[in-house]
Write a protein that holds these residues in place. Structure first.
Motif, mmCIF file in Angstrom:
data_model
loop_
_atom_site.group_PDB
_atom_site.id
_atom_site.type_symbol
_atom_site.label_atom_id
_atom_site.label_comp_id
_atom_site.label_asym_id
_atom_site.label_seq_id
_atom_site.Cartn_x
_atom_site.Cartn_y
_atom_site.Cartn_z
ATOM 1 N N PHE A 106 0.952 -1.131 0.023
ATOM 2 C CA PHE A 106 0.001 -0.139 -0.039
ATOM 3 C C PHE A 106 0.859 1.227 0.039
ATOM 4 O O PHE A 106 1.962 1.185 0.326
ATOM 5 C CB PHE A 106 -0.985 0.107 1.115
ATOM 6 N N PHE A 110 -1.971 5.946 1.500
ATOM 7 C CA PHE A 110 -3.164 5.162 1.938
ATOM 8 C C PHE A 110 -2.992 4.625 3.451
ATOM 9 O O PHE A 110 -4.004 4.580 4.036
ATOM 10 C CB PHE A 110 -3.153 3.737 1.357
ATOM 11 N N GLN A 111 -1.793 4.306 3.784
ATOM 12 C CA GLN A 111 -1.443 3.748 5.305
ATOM 13 C C GLN A 111 -1.853 5.094 6.212
ATOM 14 O O GLN A 111 -1.873 4.707 7.494
ATOM 15 C CB GLN A 111 -0.377 3.357 5.166
ATOM 16 N N LEU A 112 -1.287 6.155 5.689
ATOM 17 C CA LEU A 112 -1.475 7.327 6.815
ATOM 18 C C LEU A 112 -3.071 7.791 6.877
ATOM 19 O O LEU A 112 -3.492 7.918 8.208
ATOM 20 C CB LEU A 112 -0.652 8.544 6.252
ATOM 21 N N GLU A 114 -5.409 5.858 6.351
ATOM 22 C CA GLU A 114 -6.115 4.915 6.873
ATOM 23 C C GLU A 114 -6.194 5.109 8.566
ATOM 24 O O GLU A 114 -7.401 4.969 9.194
ATOM 25 C CB GLU A 114 -5.613 3.517 6.825
ATOM 26 N N LYS B 240 -2.398 0.608 14.848
ATOM 27 C CA LYS B 240 -3.169 1.280 14.548
ATOM 28 C C LYS B 240 -4.617 1.409 14.871
ATOM 29 O O LYS B 240 -5.431 2.312 14.772
ATOM 30 C CB LYS B 240 -3.177 1.643 12.999
ATOM 31 N N LEU B 242 -6.754 -0.713 14.021
ATOM 32 C CA LEU B 242 -7.624 -1.144 12.862
ATOM 33 C C LEU B 242 -8.520 -2.414 13.366
ATOM 34 O O LEU B 242 -8.100 -3.206 14.056
ATOM 35 C CB LEU B 242 -7.018 -1.504 11.566
ATOM 36 N N ARG B 246 -10.352 -5.873 8.994
ATOM 37 C CA ARG B 246 -9.413 -5.002 8.029
ATOM 38 C C ARG B 246 -7.809 -5.359 8.130
ATOM 39 O O ARG B 246 -7.320 -5.329 6.988
ATOM 40 C CB ARG B 246 -9.603 -3.707 8.430
ATOM 41 N N HIS B 251 -4.576 -5.875 5.034
ATOM 42 C CA HIS B 251 -3.236 -5.723 5.247
ATOM 43 C C HIS B 251 -2.701 -7.059 5.010
ATOM 44 O O HIS B 251 -1.709 -7.229 4.391
ATOM 45 C CB HIS B 251 -3.085 -5.181 6.429
ATOM 46 N N ARG B 254 -3.783 -9.025 1.298
ATOM 47 C CA ARG B 254 -3.299 -8.485 -0.047
ATOM 48 C C ARG B 254 -1.635 -9.053 -0.317
ATOM 49 O O ARG B 254 -1.115 -9.137 -1.412
ATOM 50 C CB ARG B 254 -3.234 -6.915 0.224
ATOM 51 N N PRO B 330 3.645 -4.434 -5.788
ATOM 52 C CA PRO B 330 4.233 -3.024 -6.246
ATOM 53 C C PRO B 330 5.704 -3.218 -6.331
ATOM 54 O O PRO B 330 6.439 -2.465 -7.219
ATOM 55 C CB PRO B 330 3.782 -1.905 -5.505
#
Lengths: 337, 336
Positions: A106, A110-112, A114, B240, B242, B246, B251, B254, B330
Motif C-alpha cells: 500500500f 493510504f496507510q497514513l 487509514e 493503529k 484497525l 481489516r 493488510h 493483500r 508493487p
C-alpha cells in the motif's frame, strides 16, 4: 494522576520448555508530557512490556498485572473494541524496523489516511490534506507528492518518519518508540531522535523511548528505567543516574559508553549475555555477570527498594562506584569474586 | 511494467517451440498408426497401408514431417483431422468452450472455497478449524480424480438422484451455440429450464475437477497467511487500532495473495490435465474427451494440434498471471 500506571506486570510466554517469564514484575509510571527512557540489553523485556500495554503480543503470551491503567482506564479488563479505539489514537507506537513495519502493498498515503479514517473519519479530501501536513511536520520534503509512494521507494529514515507521522496522526497522549533508530544509520539516528523530542515538546505528549543505547537516553530522557532480564533494576532521573549509578548493571552499561571510557585502552564490556529460558539463575538475576556479587546475591532475590531520588534492585547498591553495606567477613565475599 | 511484459512474452517463444517438438513426437512414439486404426479389426493389406500412409505424408522422414508441421503452424494451419477430415483448429474451437466453462467453474469453486478456508485456517492456526481444513484438503489432494468422480456420481446421481450422471445438458433442450458457453447461451436465449439443466450437469464435474486445486489453494493460502500475519506491518496495522477484519482481509491478505495467485495460475495446467479425466468420466463433450478419442485413433494432426493449443492456452494464462502478479505486488511493478 499519572497517565500510565503499571504495577507488577508479568508477561509469560508458553514455550516448548515451559513458561518463560519475559517480563517479571515491572512497575512503570509515566506522567503526561513526560519523556521516559527505558534501557537494557536485548532480551531484557523492554519491548514486551510495551507490546503488552498495547495489546500486541501473540497469543502465546500470558499477561498479568496488579494494575495497568492508561488515562484512568483499566487496560487489563478493557474490551477489544474499546482498546482499538485507544490504540493508534491515544497511545501509539513506532517500531525498530521501519522498512518492514510499513505494508509493502500500500502507498504511504493510504496507510497514513487509514489511521486517520479509523479514528477521526472526515472526508477523503480532508484526510489527504491532513496526511500531507503530517508528512511535512515530520520533515519529509515535497510531502504531498510522497503520499503516492510505496514504502520500498523511500529510505529507511524516510519510512521511520512516515511511521512517526502515522503514530502522531491522531494526537496521542502517549507515544512509545521501540528502538526507533536501531535500524538506521548514525547520521539519520540523530535526526529521528531530534524529531521525536521536538514533537514530544510541541505536542506535550508523553514519550517512552526504548533503547539499548545509554547515549541516546542521556541526550533525550528526563527519567530512566533500566531493565534486566524482565525486571527493573534501577529507575531515577537521568542526571543522577549518569552521575552516580547505584545498580552494578547500570554502572556497567555506563562504563561501556565510549565517551566515558577516555584514557582506557580497552572499552569495558559486560561479560556473558542476558539469561534465557534455560539458564535463568536463582537469587539476583544479574549475579552471574556482576563484579560485586556476594553469597547472598546467589541465594536471595533483591526487591526494588526506594532510595534517594529513585529505586534500585540491589542488596549492595553502589555509591560512586563502590558497593555499600558489604558483608564484613571475607569468607562470603571472597567466594563470590 | 511494459518491459516486464515484453520479457515475459519473449520467454514464451522457446517454450512454444519445445511444446511443438513434444506434441509431434509423443504421439508417434505410441505403437500403431492412423491407417491401421482406420482399417479396424478387418485389417488392411500391406500395399494399401503403404499407399494410404504415402497419401497422408506419413512415410516421409520424421524431420521432414516435423518441418512441414511447424511451418504450417506458423502459418496458422494445424492440418486436418485424419478421422473427420475437418480442420483441427475448427474441431478444437468448437469443443474448447465446453472445457473452458468446466475449468472456469472448477477454478471458481476452488477459489471461492479454498481461499476463505485457507485464510480462516491461517488465522485460527492450531485450532480445530485449521486441523479440519488441513485434513480434508490433504484427503482431497490425494483422491484420484476418476475415483472421486465415481464416488460422487454414485452418491448424488445414483442414490440421491439430485444430479444427472453425464453430459452437458439434458437432451430435452436444444441450444443453438452462440458463445459456446452453455450457461451463457441458455441465458441469452432466455431458456431458464435449459439453464437449470446446464447448471445441474455442471456441478459434479466442476466439483470433481476443482477438488485438487481447492486443496492446493487452501494450503497455500494458509501458509502464506501464517507467514504474513507474523510480519511487522501486521503488527503496525494492529497498533493503529484497525478492526480485525481489516487487518486480516486487507493488510494481511493483500500480501498473502502474491504467492496464492501464482499457485492459482499453475492450477490452470492442472485443470486441463484433470479435465481429460473428468470429461471422460462425465462424458463431457470438451477438449479432454476429444483428445483422448484422438489418441485412441492415432489421429496425429488432432493430437499434436490439440496439445499445442492446450499448451498455448496454459502459457497465455500463466503470462496473464505473471502480469497480474506485477499488479498485486508493487515491488515487482517498479523493478526493471
Amino acid at each position: 494522576m499519572a497517565l500510565l500506571d503499571i504495577r507488577n506486570l508479568r508477561v509469560e510466554f508458553r514455550t516448548a520448555q515451559g513458561l518463560f517469564p519475559a517480563v517479571d514484575g515491572i512497575d512503570l509510571t509515566v506522567d503526561e508530557g513526560e519523556l521516559l527512557g527505558v534501557v537494557g540489553e536485548s532480551g531484557s523485556g523492554k519491548s514486551v512490556t510495551m507490546l503488552a500495554l498495547m495489546g500486541l503480543l501473540p497469543w502465546t503470551a500470558n499477561v498479568t498485572a496488579d494494575r495497568m491503567e492508561f488515562a484512568g482506564r483499566d487496560m487489563l479488563s478493557i474490551p477489544p473494541r474499546e482498546r482499538r479505539r485507544l490504540t493508534g489514537a491515544e497511545m501509539a507506537m513506532i517500531f525498530q524496523e521501519p522498512m518492514s513495519s510499513l505494508n509493502p502493498c500500500f502507498t504511504v498515503g493510504f496507510q497514513l489516511t487509514e489511521a486517520i479514517k479509523v479514528h477521526q473519519g472526515g472526508t477523503r479530501r480532508q484526510r489527504r490534506d491532513q496526511a500531507a501536513e503530517l508528512l511535512q511536520q515530520v520533515g519529509i520534503p515535497s510531502a504531498a507528492s510522497r503520499l503516492s509512494a510505496f514504502p520500498h521507494q523511500l529510505s529507511g529514515g524516510m519510512n521511520q518518519r512516515v511511521m512517526i507521522a502515522m503514530a502522531i496522526a491522531c494526537n496521542p497522549k502517549l507515544l512509545i518508540a521501540d528502538e526507533p533508530t536501531t535500524a538506521l544509520d548514525v547520521t539519520i539516528q540523530a535526526q529521528i531522535l531530534d524529531l521525536l523530542v521536538q514533537l514530544q515538546r510541541e505536542r506535550g505528549m508523553a514519550l517512552i523511548l526504548i533503547t539499548h543505547d545509554m547515549a541516546v537516553v542521556a541526550e533525550t530522557a528526563r527519567r530512566v528505567n533500566v531493565m534486566y532480564a524482565g525486571q527493573q533494576v534501577e529507575t531515577r532521573p537521568v542526571d543522577s543516574l549518569f552521575d552516580n549509578p547505584r545498580h552494578p548493571y547500570t554502572a556497567a552499561l555506563l562504563d561501556a559508553l565510549p565517551e566515558r571510557a577516555s584514557g582506557k585502552t580497552r572499552l569495558p564490556t559486560i561479560p556473558g549475555v542476558v539469561p534465557g529460558i534455560a539458564d535463568r539463575p536463582g537469587g539476583c538475576l544479574f549475579h552471574p555477570r556482576c563484579r560485586f556479587a556476594q553469597q547472598r546475591c546467589k541465594t536471595n532475590r533483591p526487591e526494588l527498594e526506594s532510595d534517594r531520588d529513585g529505586r534500585v534492585r540491589c542488596f549492595f547498591p553502589l555509591d560512586r562506584g563502590e558497593p555499600t553495606d558489604w558483608p564484613e567477613d571475607a569468607e562470603s565475599r571472597g567466594s563470590a569474586a | 511494467m511494459f518491459r516486464f511484459a515484453i520479457t515475459r512474452i519473449a520467454v514464451l517463444l522457446p517454450t512454444f517451440i519445445g511444446v511443438t517438438v513434444i506434441a509431434f513426437s509423443l504421439i508417434r512414439l505410441i505403437p500403431g498408426d492412423p491407417v491401421e486404426l482406420l482399417a479396424g479389426e478387418r485389417g488392411i493389406s500391406a500395399e494399401r497401408h503403404a499407399k494410404l500412409m504415402q497419401e497422408m505424408g506419413l512415410d516421409r522422414p520424421l524431420h521432414e514431417q516435423y518441418l512441414t508441421f511447424i511451418l504450417d503452424v506458423f502459418q496458422g494451419d494445424l492440418g486436418k483431422s485424419i478421422r473427420t477430415k475437418t480442420p483441427v483448429s475448427e474441431e478444437f474451437f468448437a469443443l474448447f468452450p465446453a472445457t473452458v466453462e468446466l475449468s472456469l467453474c472448477a477454478l471458481l469453486f476452488a477459489v471461492a472455497i479454498g481461499l476463505p478456508a485457507g485464510v480462516l485456517a491461517g488465522v485460527r492456526r492450531g485450532k480445530v478449524f485449521d486441523h479440519s481444513v488441513m485434513t480434508v484438503s490433504l484427503a482431497g489432494y490425494s483422491m484420484p480424480i476418476f475415483w472421486w468422480g465415481l464416488l460422487l456420481i454414485i452418491l448424488f446421481s445414483g442414490t440421491l438422484g439430485w444430479t444427472p450422471v453425464s453430459g452437458r445438458i439434458s437432451v430435452m433442450h436444444f441450444i443453438e451455440p452462440i458463445t459456446g458457453f452453455m450457461l451463457i447461451d441458455t441465458l441469452l436465449q432466455g431458456n431458464y429450464a435449459a439453464f437449470n439443466s446446464a447448471v445441474r450437469h455442471l456441478i459434479l464435474p466442476a466439483v470433481v475437477l476443482g477438488t485438487i486445486p481447492l486443496a492446493v489453494i487452501a494450503r497455500q493460502t494458509r501458509s502464506a497467511m501464517i507467514e504474513v500475519l507474523g510480519e511487522d506491518y501486521v503488527r503496525t496495522a494492529r497498533a493503529k487500532g484497525l478492526p480485525p477484519w481489516r487487518i486480516v482481509g486487507l493488510h494481511a491478505l493483500r500480501n498473502a495473495l502474491i504467492p496464492v495467485v501464482t499457485v492459482i495460475g499453475l492450477q490452470v495446467g492442472l485443470l486441463f490435465s484433470g479435465a481429460i479425466l473428468t470429461e471422460t468420466i462425465f462424458a463431457w463433450p470438451g477438449i479432454g474427451k476429444w483428445l483422448v478419442d484422438s489418441i485412441h485413433r492415432r489421429d496425429y494432426p488432432s493430437v499434436q494440434g490439440g496439445l499445442l493449443l492446450v499448451a498455448s492456452t496454459v502459457m497465455i494464462v500463466n503470462l496473464i498471471v505473471d502480469l497480474l502478479y506485477g499488479l498485486i505486488n508493487p515491488r515487482i511493478r517498479h523493478a526493471r
